[in-house]
Design a protein around this motif. Structure first.
Motif, PDB file in Angstrom:
ATOM      1  N   MET A   1       0.842  -1.176   0.000  1.00  9.42           N
ATOM      2  CA  MET A   1       0.000   0.000   0.000  1.00  9.42           C
ATOM      3  C   MET A   1       0.889   1.242   0.000  1.00  9.42           C
ATOM      4  N   SER A   2       0.610   2.171  -0.877  1.00 13.59           N
ATOM      5  CA  SER A   2       1.396   3.402  -0.906  1.00 13.59           C
ATOM      6  C   SER A   2       0.653   4.483  -0.146  1.00 13.59           C
ATOM      7  N   ARG A   3       1.330   5.585   0.105  1.00 10.13           N
ATOM      8  CA  ARG A   3       0.709   6.694   0.817  1.00 10.13           C
ATOM      9  C   ARG A   3      -0.421   7.314   0.018  1.00 10.13           C
ATOM     10  N   ASP A   4      -0.479   7.045  -1.311  1.00 10.76           N
ATOM     11  CA  ASP A   4      -1.528   7.610  -2.143  1.00 10.76           C
ATOM     12  C   ASP A   4      -2.810   6.781  -2.116  1.00 10.76           C
ATOM     13  N   ASP A   5      -2.711   5.545  -1.617  1.00 12.69           N
ATOM     14  CA  ASP A   5      -3.897   4.706  -1.550  1.00 12.69           C
ATOM     15  C   ASP A   5      -4.850   5.230  -0.481  1.00 12.69           C
ATOM     16  N   PRO A   6      -6.148   5.051  -0.674  1.00 18.87           N
ATOM     17  CA  PRO A   6      -7.083   5.498   0.361  1.00 18.87           C
ATOM     18  C   PRO A   6      -6.873   4.708   1.642  1.00 18.87           C
ATOM     19  N   GLU A   7      -6.969   5.381   2.744  1.00 17.02           N
ATOM     20  CA  GLU A   7      -6.763   4.740   4.044  1.00 17.02           C
ATOM     21  C   GLU A   7      -8.061   4.093   4.513  1.00 17.02           C
ATOM     22  N   PRO A   8      -8.038   2.796   4.824  1.00 17.38           N
ATOM     23  CA  PRO A   8      -9.249   2.128   5.270  1.00 17.38           C
ATOM     24  C   PRO A   8      -9.578   2.415   6.732  1.00 17.38           C
ATOM     25  N   THR A   9      -8.617   2.931   7.478  1.00 15.76           N
ATOM     26  CA  THR A   9      -8.842   3.122   8.910  1.00 15.76           C
ATOM     27  C   THR A   9      -9.382   4.511   9.194  1.00 15.76           C
ATOM     28  N   ALA A  10     -10.091   4.620  10.301  1.00 14.59           N
ATOM     29  CA  ALA A  10     -10.647   5.910  10.716  1.00 14.59           C
ATOM     30  C   ALA A  10      -9.554   6.771  11.327  1.00 14.59           C
ATOM     31  N   GLU A  11      -9.837   8.048  11.425  1.00 13.87           N
ATOM     32  CA  GLU A  11      -8.897   8.947  12.090  1.00 13.87           C
ATOM     33  C   GLU A  11      -8.758   8.533  13.551  1.00 13.87           C
ATOM     34  N   PRO A  12      -7.547   8.647  14.109  1.00 18.95           N
ATOM     35  CA  PRO A  12      -7.383   8.273  15.516  1.00 18.95           C
ATOM     36  C   PRO A  12      -8.141   9.235  16.424  1.00 18.95           C
ATOM     37  N   THR A  13      -8.604   8.704  17.531  1.00 22.87           N
ATOM     38  CA  THR A  13      -9.288   9.538  18.508  1.00 22.87           C
ATOM     39  C   THR A  13      -8.332   9.842  19.648  1.00 22.87           C
ATOM     40  N   ASP A  14      -8.734  10.757  20.525  1.00 21.79           N
ATOM     41  CA  ASP A  14      -7.896  11.073  21.677  1.00 21.79           C
ATOM     42  C   ASP A  14      -7.642   9.838  22.536  1.00 21.79           C
ATOM     43  N   ALA A  15      -8.606   8.905  22.553  1.00 26.58           N
ATOM     44  CA  ALA A  15      -8.447   7.687  23.353  1.00 26.58           C
ATOM     45  C   ALA A  15      -7.328   6.811  22.805  1.00 26.58           C
ATOM     46  N   ASP A  16      -7.045   6.936  21.494  1.00 29.50           N
ATOM     47  CA  ASP A  16      -5.990   6.133  20.884  1.00 29.50           C
ATOM     48  C   ASP A  16      -4.606   6.697  21.182  1.00 29.50           C
ATOM     49  N   GLN A  17      -4.552   7.966  21.515  1.00 33.47           N
ATOM     50  CA  GLN A  17      -3.280   8.652  21.734  1.00 33.47           C
ATOM     51  C   GLN A  17      -2.925   8.555  23.207  1.00 33.47           C
ATOM     52  N   LEU A  18      -1.882   7.782  23.515  1.00 31.31           N
ATOM     53  CA  LEU A  18      -1.493   7.615  24.912  1.00 31.31           C
ATOM     54  C   LEU A  18      -0.648   8.790  25.391  1.00 31.31           C
ATOM     55  N   LEU A  19       0.431   9.086  24.664  1.00 34.72           N
ATOM     56  CA  LEU A  19       1.396  10.078  25.126  1.00 34.72           C
ATOM     57  C   LEU A  19       1.748  11.063  24.020  1.00 34.72           C
ATOM     58  N   VAL A  20       2.046  12.282  24.430  1.00 33.36           N
ATOM     59  CA  VAL A  20       2.495  13.332  23.509  1.00 33.36           C
ATOM     60  C   VAL A  20       3.833  13.849  24.018  1.00 33.36           C
ATOM     61  N   LEU A  21       4.780  14.007  23.095  1.00 31.46           N
ATOM     62  CA  LEU A  21       6.104  14.499  23.443  1.00 31.46           C
ATOM     63  C   LEU A  21       6.044  15.988  23.789  1.00 31.46           C
ATOM     64  N   PRO A  22       6.410  16.364  25.032  1.00 29.89           N
ATOM     65  CA  PRO A  22       6.441  17.795  25.360  1.00 29.89           C
ATOM     66  C   PRO A  22       7.670  18.463  24.748  1.00 29.89           C
ATOM     67  N   ASP A  23       7.537  19.728  24.409  1.00 31.43           N
ATOM     68  CA  ASP A  23       8.622  20.460  23.747  1.00 31.43           C
ATOM     69  C   ASP A  23       9.931  20.397  24.534  1.00 31.43           C
ATOM     70  N   GLU A  24       9.849  20.435  25.876  1.00 35.14           N
ATOM     71  CA  GLU A  24      11.080  20.486  26.674  1.00 35.14           C
ATOM     72  C   GLU A  24      11.898  19.189  26.621  1.00 35.14           C
ATOM     73  N   LEU A  25      11.298  18.092  26.117  1.00 35.74           N
ATOM     74  CA  LEU A  25      12.044  16.833  26.023  1.00 35.74           C
ATOM     75  C   LEU A  25      12.688  16.620  24.649  1.00 35.74           C
ATOM     76  N   ARG A  26      12.342  17.447  23.681  1.00 37.16           N
ATOM     77  CA  ARG A  26      12.830  17.229  22.312  1.00 37.16           C
ATOM     78  C   ARG A  26      14.354  17.197  22.233  1.00 37.16           C
ATOM     79  N   ARG A  27      15.016  18.164  22.840  1.00 39.35           N
ATOM     80  CA  ARG A  27      16.484  18.221  22.779  1.00 39.35           C
ATOM     81  C   ARG A  27      17.092  17.007  23.466  1.00 39.35           C
TER      82      ARG A  27
END
Length: 197
Positions: A1-27
């Motif tokens: 499957m290429s990035r141009d193919d239609p995606e069969p999955t739904a958009e992720p919800t907030d419940a699917d997202q466990l963690l977000v990288l805070p800006d202060e940890l990037r470096r």
């Protein structure tokens, strides 16, 4: 499957997202967590136990060296650009599962796929829609003692993390500083550990 193919999955919800990288940890995360190697065969000589590869180019080098990783996480990109066709075809040929993991996050789907891959006897390739970079962190926590997690260091080579209790503790402390549902992440990891006993 290429990035141009239609995606069969739904958009992720907030419940699917466990963690977000805070800006202060990037470096802090730009610092390699282990020695850097440019030769896959030399790196593989120091691998005992399960091998998790995070990144298309890392996975490609291991496949070319004749050692499929036990778990590979790929997103068809390297250093923010599309990988070349040979790399893309090589690393996605045996795709086992596809998950969504938006940039700068760790999703529930990528953690569950990683855990399932580690439990399988056959190599597992996880194709990530989004970005796979941060999956190296839960991989270090989840990979059995003595195993290896290898990820790419832009412009330098492959970082080899030999899994020990000490570096697991360091990564857990790092993940505790992420934004989001850290408790749910630990719960997923502990559920799998108890299933394996």
């Amino acid at each position: 499957m290429s990035r141009d193919d239609p995606e069969p999955t739904a958009e992720p919800t907030d419940a699917d997202q466990l963690l977000v990288l805070p800006d202060e940890l990037r470096r802090e995360l730009k610092e390699p967590m282990g020695p850097i190697e440019t030769d896959a065969a030399r790196l593989l000589a120091d691998v005992d136990g399960p091998l998790v590869a995070v990144g298309d180019v890392v996975t490609y080098h291991f496949l070319r060296a004749g050692r499929p990783p036990d778990v590979s996480l790929v997103d068809e990109r390297t250093e923010r650009s599309a990988v070349d066709e040979e790399v893309r075809e090589t690393v996605t040929e045996a795709t086992t599962v596809e998950v969504v993991n938006p940039p700068a996050t760790i999703s529930r789907a990528v953690v569950e796929a990683l855990l399932e891959g580690l439990a399988e006897d056959e190599p597992t390739t996880i194709r990530v829609e989004g970005e796979e970079d941060l999956a190296a962190l839960p991989a270090i926590v989840a990979t059995p003692e003595g195993g290896s997690v290898v990820y790419g260091q832009p412009g330098e080579g492959m970082v080899h993390v030999k899994v020990t209790d000490g570096n697991r503790r360091d990564v857990r402390a790092l993940l505790d500083r992420f934004e989001g549902d850290v408790d749910r992440l630990w719960s997923l990891l502990e559920e799998r550990a108890s299933d394996d006993e």
